[in-house]
Design an enzyme around this catalytic site. Sequence first.
Site, PDB file in Angstrom:
ATOM      1  N   GLY A 191       0.790  -1.238   0.000  1.00 39.53           N
ATOM      2  CA  GLY A 191       0.000   0.000   0.000  1.00 39.53           C
ATOM      3  C   GLY A 191       0.818   1.282   0.000  1.00 39.53           C
ATOM      4  O   GLY A 191       0.344   2.324  -0.441  1.00 39.53           O
ATOM      5  N   GLU A 209       4.107   4.529   5.256  1.00 38.78           N
ATOM      6  CA  GLU A 209       2.974   3.596   5.205  1.00 38.78           C
ATOM      7  C   GLU A 209       1.762   4.332   4.633  1.00 38.78           C
ATOM      8  O   GLU A 209       1.644   5.560   4.791  1.00 38.78           O
ATOM      9  CB  GLU A 209       2.736   3.113   6.652  1.00 38.78           C
ATOM     10  CG  GLU A 209       1.518   2.301   6.924  1.00 38.78           C
ATOM     11  CD  GLU A 209       1.527   0.916   6.310  1.00 38.78           C
ATOM     12  OE1 GLU A 209       1.641   0.852   5.068  1.00 38.78           O
ATOM     13  OE2 GLU A 209       1.397  -0.069   7.044  1.00 38.78           O
ATOM     14  N   ASP A 210       0.880   3.593   3.999  1.00 39.61           N
ATOM     15  CA  ASP A 210      -0.309   4.248   3.428  1.00 39.61           C
ATOM     16  C   ASP A 210      -1.329   4.633   4.496  1.00 39.61           C
ATOM     17  O   ASP A 210      -1.863   5.727   4.484  1.00 39.61           O
ATOM     18  CB  ASP A 210      -0.952   3.369   2.346  1.00 39.61           C
ATOM     19  CG  ASP A 210      -1.283   1.961   2.837  1.00 39.61           C
ATOM     20  OD1 ASP A 210      -0.839   1.588   3.941  1.00 39.61           O
ATOM     21  OD2 ASP A 210      -1.969   1.229   2.108  1.00 39.61           O
ATOM     22  N   ASP A 230      -4.621   1.969  10.914  1.00 38.04           N
ATOM     23  CA  ASP A 230      -6.015   1.692  11.289  1.00 38.04           C
ATOM     24  C   ASP A 230      -5.999   1.210  12.741  1.00 38.04           C
ATOM     25  O   ASP A 230      -5.930   2.025  13.667  1.00 38.04           O
ATOM     26  CB  ASP A 230      -6.517   0.633  10.287  1.00 38.04           C
ATOM     27  CG  ASP A 230      -7.995   0.364  10.354  1.00 38.04           C
ATOM     28  OD1 ASP A 230      -8.501   0.193  11.469  1.00 38.04           O
ATOM     29  OD2 ASP A 230      -8.650   0.296   9.311  1.00 38.04           O
ATOM     30  N   LYS A 261      -6.610   6.665  10.549  1.00 35.84           N
ATOM     31  CA  LYS A 261      -7.981   6.397  11.018  1.00 35.84           C
ATOM     32  C   LYS A 261      -7.932   6.304  12.533  1.00 35.84           C
ATOM     33  O   LYS A 261      -7.985   5.217  13.113  1.00 35.84           O
ATOM     34  CB  LYS A 261      -8.449   5.047  10.462  1.00 35.84           C
ATOM     35  CG  LYS A 261      -9.323   5.107   9.249  1.00 35.84           C
ATOM     36  CD  LYS A 261      -9.938   3.731   9.034  1.00 35.84           C
ATOM     37  CE  LYS A 261     -10.153   3.484   7.568  1.00 35.84           C
ATOM     38  NZ  LYS A 261     -10.631   2.114   7.310  1.00 35.84           N
ATOM     39  N   VAL A 280     -11.583   2.616   2.702  1.00 32.34           N
ATOM     40  CA  VAL A 280     -11.067   3.530   1.677  1.00 32.34           C
ATOM     41  C   VAL A 280     -10.216   2.797   0.637  1.00 32.34           C
ATOM     42  O   VAL A 280      -9.680   1.719   0.901  1.00 32.34           O
ATOM     43  CB  VAL A 280     -10.241   4.690   2.302  1.00 32.34           C
ATOM     44  CG1 VAL A 280     -11.112   5.540   3.207  1.00 32.34           C
ATOM     45  CG2 VAL A 280      -9.008   4.184   3.049  1.00 32.34           C
ATOM     46  N   ASP A 330      -5.701  -0.740  -1.766  1.00 33.37           N
ATOM     47  CA  ASP A 330      -6.511  -1.628  -2.603  1.00 33.37           C
ATOM     48  C   ASP A 330      -7.871  -1.907  -2.008  1.00 33.37           C
ATOM     49  O   ASP A 330      -8.092  -1.758  -0.799  1.00 33.37           O
ATOM     50  CB  ASP A 330      -5.791  -2.959  -2.787  1.00 33.37           C
ATOM     51  CG  ASP A 330      -5.807  -3.795  -1.499  1.00 33.37           C
ATOM     52  OD1 ASP A 330      -5.339  -3.286  -0.462  1.00 33.37           O
ATOM     53  OD2 ASP A 330      -6.317  -4.924  -1.539  1.00 33.37           O
ATOM     54  N   ARG A 381      -5.651   0.258  -6.787  1.00 34.71           N
ATOM     55  CA  ARG A 381      -4.475   0.953  -6.247  1.00 34.71           C
ATOM     56  C   ARG A 381      -4.033   2.077  -7.181  1.00 34.71           C
ATOM     57  O   ARG A 381      -3.340   2.996  -6.771  1.00 34.71           O
ATOM     58  CB  ARG A 381      -3.309  -0.036  -6.077  1.00 34.71           C
ATOM     59  CG  ARG A 381      -3.513  -1.106  -5.012  1.00 34.71           C
ATOM     60  CD  ARG A 381      -2.200  -1.822  -4.751  1.00 34.71           C
ATOM     61  NE  ARG A 381      -2.354  -3.112  -4.103  1.00 34.71           N
ATOM     62  CZ  ARG A 381      -2.292  -3.318  -2.785  1.00 34.71           C
ATOM     63  NH1 ARG A 381      -2.101  -2.311  -1.971  1.00 34.71           N
ATOM     64  NH2 ARG A 381      -2.419  -4.537  -2.285  1.00 34.71           N
TER      65      ARG A 381
HETATM   66  C1  PRP Z   1      -2.991  -2.432   5.219  1.00 31.23           C
HETATM   67  C2  PRP Z   1      -2.238  -1.129   5.238  1.00 31.23           C
HETATM   68  C3  PRP Z   1      -1.517  -1.156   6.561  1.00 31.23           C
HETATM   69  C4  PRP Z   1      -2.457  -1.955   7.440  1.00 31.23           C
HETATM   70  C5  PRP Z   1      -3.182  -1.019   8.360  1.00 31.23           C
HETATM   71  O1  PRP Z   1      -2.129  -3.417   4.764  1.00 31.23           O
HETATM   72  O2  PRP Z   1      -1.326  -1.026   4.157  1.00 31.23           O
HETATM   73  O3  PRP Z   1      -0.283  -1.836   6.458  1.00 31.23           O
HETATM   74  O4  PRP Z   1      -3.373  -2.643   6.578  1.00 31.23           O
HETATM   75  O5  PRP Z   1      -4.006  -1.706   9.241  1.00 31.23           O
HETATM   76  P1  PRP Z   1      -3.751  -1.835  10.810  1.00 31.23           P
HETATM   77  O6  PRP Z   1      -3.336  -0.502  11.338  1.00 31.23           O
HETATM   78  O7  PRP Z   1      -5.118  -2.262  11.319  1.00 31.23           O
HETATM   79  O8  PRP Z   1      -2.725  -2.903  11.028  1.00 31.23           O
HETATM   80  P2  PRP Z   1      -2.570  -4.790   4.060  1.00 31.23           P
HETATM   81  O9  PRP Z   1      -2.353  -5.922   5.005  1.00 31.23           O
HETATM   82  O10 PRP Z   1      -3.942  -4.646   3.464  1.00 31.23           O
HETATM   83  O11 PRP Z   1      -1.465  -4.977   2.911  1.00 31.23           O
HETATM   84  P3  PRP Z   1      -1.110  -4.112   1.606  1.00 31.23           P
HETATM   85  O12 PRP Z   1      -0.420  -2.851   2.082  1.00 31.23           O
HETATM   86  O13 PRP Z   1      -0.183  -5.026   0.867  1.00 31.23           O
HETATM   87  O14 PRP Z   1      -2.375  -3.825   0.846  1.00 31.23           O
END
Ligand code: PRP
Length: 185
Positions: free
Chosen positions: A46, A102-103, A106, A134, A156, A162, A168
């Site tokens: 992400g 990081e994107d 959460d 968030k 989102v 994604d 993406r």
């Molecule tokens: C997503 C996002 C963060 C994480 C946030 O990753 O990129 O790394 O979830 O969530 P959290 O704060 O509840 O841990 P994902 O596992 O979807 O992988 P990706 O980045 O490869 O899409």
Amino acid sequence: MQDYHEFLDEILVTPERIAARVAELGAQISKDYQGEDLLVVCLLRGGITFTADLLRNMSIDPEVDCMSLTSYGVGHYATSGNVRVNLDLRTNIEGRHVLLVEDIVDSGRTLAHVLNMLHTREPASLRVCVLLDKKMRREVPVQVDYVGFDVPDKYVFGYGIDIDEHCRYLPFIASVNLNKYKKPG
Ligand code: PRP
């Protein structure tokens, strides 16, 4: 994959606002690390788009490395706290100034996991830059040093983030209307 126009609820952050904020963050980070030997760590997948744009808005010349983590286990809207490391750093970070990019944060579980892991390697400093925060969903406290935007508690997508591995590529951040979204397969 369903056409995103069918499930797009609202554009939360336009490409123009993203560009303006990324420019501010790039300038701030360049100022904060002026004269230092910085290693930028992109958290895949992400974080790809944000990291690429952020780097192009820096006036310093950091090294770049990547890590791939996946949080998994429940639903399509929340992470479970189970974090798997798919790809580790190639760089030895002992004594280095490290900035994780990081994107989205959460629950905070992914960041907490990677921060714990990297702290044991004794970097000189370890900071975090996230595009989206968030805050209301936080389950684990994590220190975030640079934030692009606070976002509401909505699913989102876009700008690297994604929805079931698609969307993406979109240049904006949008929320999903879950009543209209058809999960593939
Ligand atoms: C997503 C996002 C963060 C994480 C946030 O990753 O990129 O790394 O979830 O969530 P959290 O704060 O509840 O841990 P994902 O596992 O979807 O992988 P990706 O980045 O490869 O899409």
